[in-house]
Design an enzyme around this catalytic site. Structure first.
Site: not given
Length: 536
Positions: A180, A323, A433, A438
């Site tokens: 990754t 993944e 936030k 949000w």
């Protein structure tokens, strides 16, 4: 039913036996080379013998530092078919990351393009598991070290007179390894099985995915050193498509020349590449290009619109992860969306799209409850299927992202509508936030990049005494243009909620990116936290 393993050797036999006459073209530092699939497979079969000569054990990791080239393609075929594990390495990573990854993978031998030797050879003192380095001459003029561990690729190939038969492998054996990008910590290794590669290849050939067929000319701009170039080399082998590989010549002019001269019909790249090619569109004949796919990060609507308006090319989005092999979704409007206006259809093309066959999506809220697919309620995106990793390799093995019932936690926040279309709202770590509510950095970035004078924009959260956090927008102005914060505030009015509009816009010469072309938000946060950071 016959008990036959799904393995990479199956793709090799098909490319050789059915499509041996089709072409593989590679751009080099000095020109181009071409071979047939039959010739590529013949060399790959001898390359398996080279691995035997070097004493590479079954199951060992074979590291590659290579551009998109014929020799790299031969490794794609030979290494898994011989029972070893292909480990593609991203040479754009920092030296410390590469050293860590090679050590964690315990690579036995490295295959390195000559032009990349200055990146790799200085690391050798710390690469204690690597016994040999095989240099692939890609036309670079870098000196080759006079070391007994160093071999020439073609010289070794010449020593193997006869092709070597594919090894007998189980379909669940490891075939490839990719790490990754390490955006949330140290890179973690993801092993793909022989079976998962074949299944992912079949998915790419599907009509509601990339629909790759024998008639296609496929040009993977996405690198073969990251997530197996999205599986496109294997898809071309199975379908019998011609393959055009850009090699080390990754400039916009060189890519544009390949696209037009070879009448490429399918290609894929990250948004940064599409942005770099955009100024060249007025002079390009891309009439053969039936599908151009963007992935790796959000596709701005304005960029997709520009490709359609100027070149008549439908630039659409996709989504996946290391993944997930990597493709999970592909943006194709459904029949239920035929009545939508042009703007709504463009939004669909720039969204991740619906899940491809063999993959399933779900959303979970913070309490672990399944979120309805109403297109409005966000949740963490989770994925399952036979092409999805079930854990990590090496030191990352303890950093599990798998739920108790076997779904991969992606770390992305998204919504799914009634048509199954996924929209990524943000990464969990990148949400802002503010005042208990949000703000999606992705949505805000896309709104800012819709301004014609904006080249790139990235949004990060900064501390605020009153609201807890506020969004800060880092903006790169398009060449030859000028822009002020007031212009962007006026542009955002009516496009996003008023309280989403950033209090501060920081104009920068460039936005830091990861080695795979994504915005490097960790580096960006450090940069904006520095009061002496670049302001123009």
């Amino acid at each position: 039913m016959q008990d036959r393993a799904l393995d990479v050797a199956m793709l090799v036999r098909r490319a050789e036996g059915v499509f041996g006459h089709k072409r593989v073209v590679t751009a080099t530092a000095t020109g181009e080379g071409a071979a047939t699939w039959g010739e590529v497979v013949a060399r790959a079969r001898r390359l398996a013998g080279v691995l035997d000569l070097l004493g590479v054990p079954p199951g060992a990791r074979v590291g590659t530092f290579g551009w998109n080239s014929q020799r790299h393609l031969e490794l794609y075929l030979a290494v898994p078919s011989s029972g070893r594990v292909l480990h593609t390495l991203n040479h754009r990573l920092f030296a410390a990351e590469l050293t860590y990854i090679v050590a964690d993978a315990a690579d036995d031998v490295l295959f390195v393009d000559r032009s990349l030797l200055p990146t790799v050879w200085p690391l050798m003192a710390d690469l204690h598991t690597v016994r040999h380095v095989v240099v692939m001459d890609d036309g670079g003029d870098e000196p080759i070290p006079g070391d007994s561990r160093v071999f020439d690729y073609d010289a070794l190939l010449a020593r193997v007179r006869e092709p070597v038969a594919a090894a007998v492998v189980a379909e669940d054996d490891a075939a490839s390894l990719c790490y990754t990008s390490g955006t949330t910590g140290r890179p973690k290794g993801v092993l793909s099985s022989q079976r998962s590669i074949v299944l992912h290849t079949l998915v790419l050939l599907g009509a509601d995915a990339f629909a790759i067929s024998e008639r296609d000319v496929v040009m993977p701009i996405v690198p073969m050193f990251h997530v197996n170039a999205w599986g496109l080399p294997y898809a071309a082998a199975m379908a019998g498509a011609d393959l055009v590989l850009p090699g080390p010549r990754m400039t916009p002019d060189a890519l544009a020349s390949l696209l037009t001269r070879h009448r490429v019909t399918f290609t894929a790249a990250v948004p940064a590449i599409w942005r770099a090619l955009e100024p060249l569109l007025p002079g390009l004949d891309l009439s053969a290009l039936r599908m151009a796919v963007s992935g790796g990060s959000a596709l701005p609507i304005s960029l997709s619109q520009a490709y359609d308006d100027v070149a008549g090319v439908t630039l659409s989005s996709s989504w996946g992860m290391t993944e997930t092999s990597p493709l999970v979704t592909c943006a194709r409007p459904a029949s239920t969306q035929d009545g939508l206006d042009a703007a709504a259809r463009r939004e669909i093309l720039c969204s991740p799209g619906r899940s491809v066959p063999l993959t399933e999506l779900r959303l979970l809220d913070a309490d672990g409850h399944i979120v309805p697919h109403d297109g409005a309620t966000p949740g963490e995106v989770q994925v399952s299927g036979p092409t999805i990793a079930n854990g990590y390799f090496g030191a990352g093995a303890g950093q599990e992202s798998i739920t108790d019932d076997g779904w991969l936690r992606t770390g992305d926040i998204g919504t799914i509508d009634a048509d199954g279309c996924l929209r990524i709202v943000d990464r969990t770590k990148d949400l802002v936030k503010s005042g208990g509510e949000w703000i999606s950095s992705v949505t805000l970035e896309n709104a800012i990049m819709a301004h014609p004078d904006v080249l790139e924009a990235a949004v990060v959260a900064v501390p605020d005494r009153r609201w807890g956090e506020r969004p800060l927008a880092c903006v790169v102005v398009a060449p030859g243009r000028s822009l002020a914060a007031e212009d962007l505030r006026a542009h955002l009015a009516g496009r996003v909620a008023s309280w989403w509009v950033p209090d501060e816009f920081r104009f920068m010469p460039e936005i830091p990116k990861t080695a795979t072309g994504k915005f490097a938000k960790v580096a960006l946060r450090r940069q904006v936290a520095d009061p002496a950071g670049p302001l123009i």
